[in-house]
Scaffold this motif. Structure first.
Motif, PDB file in Angstrom:
ATOM      1  N   GLU A 163      41.968  16.916  33.635  1.00 52.54           N
ATOM      2  CA  GLU A 163      41.369  15.782  32.933  1.00 52.54           C
ATOM      3  C   GLU A 163      41.621  14.520  33.721  1.00 52.54           C
ATOM      4  O   GLU A 163      42.391  14.514  34.685  1.00 52.54           O
ATOM      5  CB  GLU A 163      41.901  15.659  31.497  1.00 52.54           C
ATOM      6  CG  GLU A 163      43.383  15.391  31.398  1.00 52.54           C
ATOM      7  CD  GLU A 163      43.807  14.993  29.974  1.00 52.54           C
ATOM      8  OE1 GLU A 163      42.953  14.837  29.100  1.00 52.54           O
ATOM      9  OE2 GLU A 163      45.013  14.812  29.768  1.00 52.54           O
ATOM     10  N   ARG A 205      35.969  15.574  26.202  1.00 49.65           N
ATOM     11  CA  ARG A 205      36.289  16.568  27.227  1.00 49.65           C
ATOM     12  C   ARG A 205      35.032  17.223  27.805  1.00 49.65           C
ATOM     13  O   ARG A 205      35.058  17.737  28.922  1.00 49.65           O
ATOM     14  CB  ARG A 205      37.243  17.623  26.667  1.00 49.65           C
ATOM     15  CG  ARG A 205      38.622  17.049  26.324  1.00 49.65           C
ATOM     16  CD  ARG A 205      39.609  18.137  25.943  1.00 49.65           C
ATOM     17  NE  ARG A 205      40.815  17.587  25.351  1.00 49.65           N
ATOM     18  CZ  ARG A 205      41.877  17.152  26.049  1.00 49.65           C
ATOM     19  NH1 ARG A 205      41.874  17.220  27.358  1.00 49.65           N
ATOM     20  NH2 ARG A 205      42.928  16.673  25.422  1.00 49.65           N
ATOM     21  N   ILE A 226      42.664  28.278  25.911  1.00 46.66           N
ATOM     22  CA  ILE A 226      43.217  27.139  25.178  1.00 46.66           C
ATOM     23  C   ILE A 226      42.043  26.388  24.556  1.00 46.66           C
ATOM     24  O   ILE A 226      41.044  26.130  25.218  1.00 46.66           O
ATOM     25  CB  ILE A 226      44.124  26.280  26.099  1.00 46.66           C
ATOM     26  CG1 ILE A 226      44.771  25.114  25.367  1.00 46.66           C
ATOM     27  CG2 ILE A 226      43.417  25.794  27.329  1.00 46.66           C
ATOM     28  CD1 ILE A 226      45.960  24.499  26.132  1.00 46.66           C
ATOM     29  N   GLY A 264      42.309  13.774  21.686  1.00 48.48           N
ATOM     30  CA  GLY A 264      43.538  14.517  21.955  1.00 48.48           C
ATOM     31  C   GLY A 264      44.400  13.756  22.954  1.00 48.48           C
ATOM     32  O   GLY A 264      43.881  13.079  23.822  1.00 48.48           O
ATOM     33  N   TYR A 265      45.711  13.830  22.813  1.00 47.92           N
ATOM     34  CA  TYR A 265      46.631  13.297  23.818  1.00 47.92           C
ATOM     35  C   TYR A 265      47.974  13.963  23.606  1.00 47.92           C
ATOM     36  O   TYR A 265      48.268  14.441  22.506  1.00 47.92           O
ATOM     37  CB  TYR A 265      46.742  11.764  23.743  1.00 47.92           C
ATOM     38  CG  TYR A 265      47.471  11.279  22.507  1.00 47.92           C
ATOM     39  CD1 TYR A 265      46.827  11.244  21.282  1.00 47.92           C
ATOM     40  CD2 TYR A 265      48.807  10.903  22.564  1.00 47.92           C
ATOM     41  CE1 TYR A 265      47.487  10.835  20.146  1.00 47.92           C
ATOM     42  CE2 TYR A 265      49.478  10.478  21.427  1.00 47.92           C
ATOM     43  CZ  TYR A 265      48.815  10.455  20.223  1.00 47.92           C
ATOM     44  OH  TYR A 265      49.481  10.053  19.099  1.00 47.92           O
ATOM     45  N   HIS A 323      55.511  19.354  32.180  1.00 47.23           N
ATOM     46  CA  HIS A 323      55.256  19.082  30.765  1.00 47.23           C
ATOM     47  C   HIS A 323      56.087  20.016  29.906  1.00 47.23           C
ATOM     48  O   HIS A 323      56.420  21.129  30.320  1.00 47.23           O
ATOM     49  CB  HIS A 323      53.783  19.305  30.424  1.00 47.23           C
ATOM     50  CG  HIS A 323      52.864  18.334  31.099  1.00 47.23           C
ATOM     51  ND1 HIS A 323      52.455  18.500  32.404  1.00 47.23           N
ATOM     52  CD2 HIS A 323      52.284  17.212  30.657  1.00 47.23           C
ATOM     53  CE1 HIS A 323      51.662  17.488  32.728  1.00 47.23           C
ATOM     54  NE2 HIS A 323      51.529  16.693  31.692  1.00 47.23           N
ATOM     55  N   GLY A 363      49.047  16.744  24.270  1.00 44.00           N
ATOM     56  CA  GLY A 363      48.967  18.114  23.787  1.00 44.00           C
ATOM     57  C   GLY A 363      48.537  18.231  22.330  1.00 44.00           C
ATOM     58  O   GLY A 363      48.479  19.336  21.779  1.00 44.00           O
ATOM     59  N   PHE A 400      48.785  28.341  36.629  1.00 46.04           N
ATOM     60  CA  PHE A 400      48.918  27.495  37.823  1.00 46.04           C
ATOM     61  C   PHE A 400      50.290  27.619  38.467  1.00 46.04           C
ATOM     62  O   PHE A 400      51.256  28.029  37.823  1.00 46.04           O
ATOM     63  CB  PHE A 400      48.611  26.034  37.470  1.00 46.04           C
ATOM     64  CG  PHE A 400      49.353  25.497  36.269  1.00 46.04           C
ATOM     65  CD1 PHE A 400      50.708  25.204  36.328  1.00 46.04           C
ATOM     66  CD2 PHE A 400      48.679  25.274  35.067  1.00 46.04           C
ATOM     67  CE1 PHE A 400      51.375  24.700  35.223  1.00 46.04           C
ATOM     68  CE2 PHE A 400      49.348  24.767  33.952  1.00 46.04           C
ATOM     69  CZ  PHE A 400      50.699  24.484  34.040  1.00 46.04           C
ATOM     70  N   GLU A 407      51.600  21.583  38.269  1.00 45.96           N
ATOM     71  CA  GLU A 407      50.693  20.502  37.888  1.00 45.96           C
ATOM     72  C   GLU A 407      50.962  19.285  38.772  1.00 45.96           C
ATOM     73  O   GLU A 407      52.118  18.939  39.043  1.00 45.96           O
ATOM     74  CB  GLU A 407      50.907  20.115  36.427  1.00 45.96           C
ATOM     75  CG  GLU A 407      50.465  21.193  35.471  1.00 45.96           C
ATOM     76  CD  GLU A 407      50.392  20.681  34.038  1.00 45.96           C
ATOM     77  OE1 GLU A 407      49.460  19.935  33.703  1.00 45.96           O
ATOM     78  OE2 GLU A 407      51.300  21.030  33.261  1.00 45.96           O
TER      79      GLU A 407
HETATM   80  N1  LIG Z   1      43.545  25.211  30.698  1.00 47.16           N
HETATM   81  C1  LIG Z   1      44.870  25.058  30.738  1.00 47.16           C
HETATM   82  N2  LIG Z   1      45.643  25.990  31.336  1.00 47.16           N
HETATM   83  C2  LIG Z   1      46.992  25.856  31.376  1.00 47.16           C
HETATM   84  N3  LIG Z   1      47.662  24.824  30.850  1.00 47.16           N
HETATM   85  C3  LIG Z   1      46.958  23.849  30.248  1.00 47.16           C
HETATM   86  C4  LIG Z   1      45.519  23.916  30.173  1.00 47.16           C
HETATM   87  N4  LIG Z   1      45.098  22.822  29.534  1.00 47.16           N
HETATM   88  C5  LIG Z   1      46.190  22.098  29.231  1.00 47.16           C
HETATM   89  N5  LIG Z   1      47.323  22.716  29.640  1.00 47.16           N
HETATM   90  C6  LIG Z   1      48.700  22.196  29.498  1.00 47.16           C
HETATM   91  O1  LIG Z   1      48.761  21.251  28.445  1.00 47.16           O
HETATM   92  C7  LIG Z   1      49.000  19.935  28.971  1.00 47.16           C
HETATM   93  C8  LIG Z   1      48.214  18.890  28.177  1.00 47.16           C
HETATM   94  O2  LIG Z   1      46.824  19.191  28.246  1.00 47.16           O
HETATM   95  P1  LIG Z   1      45.735  18.096  28.645  1.00 47.16           P
HETATM   96  O3  LIG Z   1      44.426  18.769  28.805  1.00 47.16           O
HETATM   97  O4  LIG Z   1      46.212  17.320  29.811  1.00 47.16           O
HETATM   98  O5  LIG Z   1      45.640  17.207  27.336  1.00 47.16           O
HETATM   99  P2  LIG Z   1      46.282  15.827  26.915  1.00 47.16           P
HETATM  100  O6  LIG Z   1      45.074  14.955  26.707  1.00 47.16           O
HETATM  101  O7  LIG Z   1      47.000  16.147  25.660  1.00 47.16           O
HETATM  102  O8  LIG Z   1      47.143  15.363  28.045  1.00 47.16           O
HETATM  103  C9  LIG Z   1      48.607  20.031  30.426  1.00 47.16           C
HETATM  104  O9  LIG Z   1      49.243  19.033  31.209  1.00 47.16           O
HETATM  105  C10 LIG Z   1      49.081  21.446  30.748  1.00 47.16           C
HETATM  106  O10 LIG Z   1      50.489  21.490  30.885  1.00 47.16           O
END
Ligand SMILES: Nc1ncnc2c1ncn2[C@@H]1O[C@H](COP(=O)(O)OP(=O)(O)O)[C@@H](O)[C@H]1O
Ligand SMILES: [Mg+2]
Length: 365
Positions: free
Chosen positions: A259, A98, A136, A143-144, A204, A146, A178, A181
């Protein structure tokens, strides 16, 4: 032409399903014996970093791609000495961590939310000062869906929070409030042609994609153009070939990059029925050196993931416009076992069909 795939999961399976009609054969390298892609491909049963397995894959294929980003980058680079590896291993390396991912976004001028890297409870406490609350905390690697993420609302005990990610090198980001998404999916060919699908709206639950709507409703031309420009900059920077996805947060009329995935993406599964050329076919065409297909969209699509359970097929397939995809994986709570795409020519019909599906999904079939 034979295409090798590092990873034999559902993405590999859908790549093979798209490529076989084009006369392309597949070899997947995957340690698990019951890989979803293995029904459609020759299967090299080996670890991703097993030199003998990699050598066999290179010898069997004209080009190698990957279907998930936790393939060791050294393995991809070793392979690239013997056979073209696309998207380039640099893309894999950037997406795998990341920190390097955010650094890439920064380098090409794509806005991201505030973040800091942390390697100890003390650094976490300092970083939270900079990033603010709520925040967060995410492990930098592996990670994947969540996993490896902790939301931090207060800083009573940084050591306790730090312990919840297992003391792994991590990044801490501000929790973005937000509006929604989105994701942008693009494909770049070997000769540098780029095409995009329309922005997709993603919902999500507990960090796992549950529902995608395509095209995303109420997207202005400016928003679409901004997303495309951002993805194009990443692709040009990396000399990218294949499908790239970037996950975005929309805040007002701004987009923040969350990401990227250097591969076909769950939010693009609707393209199998909802677009002239699916993301899977585009990826295969790109890595095999073939011309790209049209990304034109057919009506309105929604994709619902089947998480942990699969619904009754008869009930699902009784709904008009529905397409069921079951991956052949053993059930486990929260696991992606399949997806349903539903299409309609009218957005109101789509809404009704989604409502019918939502009543069936999450109930054991
Ligand atoms: N900084 C953040 N602010 C708000 N929600 C977040 C943030 N980071 C992640 N999320 C929530 O968690 C979900 C999964 O996080 P993500 O960074 O995409 O990791 P993964 O690799 O698990 O997909 C995102 O799609 C969003 O819904
Ligand atoms: Mg994500």
């Amino acid at each position: 032409v034979r295409v090798g795939i590092l990873g034999g999961g559902q993405l590999g399976r859908m790549l093979a399903l798209a490529g076989i009609p084009l006369g392309i054969g597949f070899d997947v390298l995957e340690p698990g014996p019951d890989a979803p892609a293995a029904a459609l491909a020759r299967h090299v049963v080996a670890d991703y970093d097993d030199p003998e397995g990699l050598r066999r894959l290179a010898a069997a294929c004209d080009v190698v791609t990957y279907e998930f980003e936790n393939v060791p980058v050294d393995a991809a680079r070793a392979l690239a000495r013997d056979v073209p590896v696309l998207p380039p291993p640099d893309a894999l390396e950037a997406a795998q961590d990341r920190r390097t991912e955010k650094a890439l976004f920064d380098r090409v001028g794509i806005p991201v939310h505030r973040y800091a890297t942390v390697a100890s409870a003390k650094e976490l406490a300092d970083a939270l000062e900079h990033v603010g609350l709520p925040a967060i905390l995410k492990t930098r690697r592996a990670g994947y869906d969540g996993k490896g993420q902790v939301v931090v609302r207060g800083v009573d005990d940084p050591a306790e929070v730090w312990g919840r990610v297992g003391g792994e090198p991590s990044i801490v980001e501000s929790l973005v409030d937000f509006d929604r998404e989105l994701s942008i999916l693009g494909v770049r060919s070997g000769v540098g042609e780029i095409r995009f699908y329309p922005l997709i709206e993603n919902h999500h639950r507990a960090g796992i994609l549950r529902l995608s709507l395509a095209p995303a409703p109420a997207v202005t031309a400016a928003l679409q153009a901004a997303a495309e420009a951002a993805a194009a900059r990443v692709m040009e920077e990396l000399g990218y070939v294949g499908v790239l996805a970037i996950e975005l947060f929309q805040v007002g009329d701004r987009l923040l990059a969350n990401e990227m995935a250097p591969r076909v993406h769950n939010s693009g599964h609707w393209t199998i029925e909802g677009a002239e050329t699916s993301q899977f076919e585009q990826h295969v065409r790109a890595v095999a050196g073939l011309p790209l297909g049209s990304t034109a969209v057919r009506g309105y699509s929604a994709m619902l993931n089947l998480l942990g359970t699969t619904p009754d097929s008869t009930a699902v397939l009784s709904i008009p416009g529905v397409h069921l995809h079951v991956y052949g994986k053993a059930p486990r709570p929260g696991r992606k076992l399949g997806h349903v795409t539903v299409r309609a020519d009218d957005p109101m019909d789509l809404r009704d069909r989604i409502a019918l599906l939502e009543r069936l999904i999450d109930r054991p079939g």
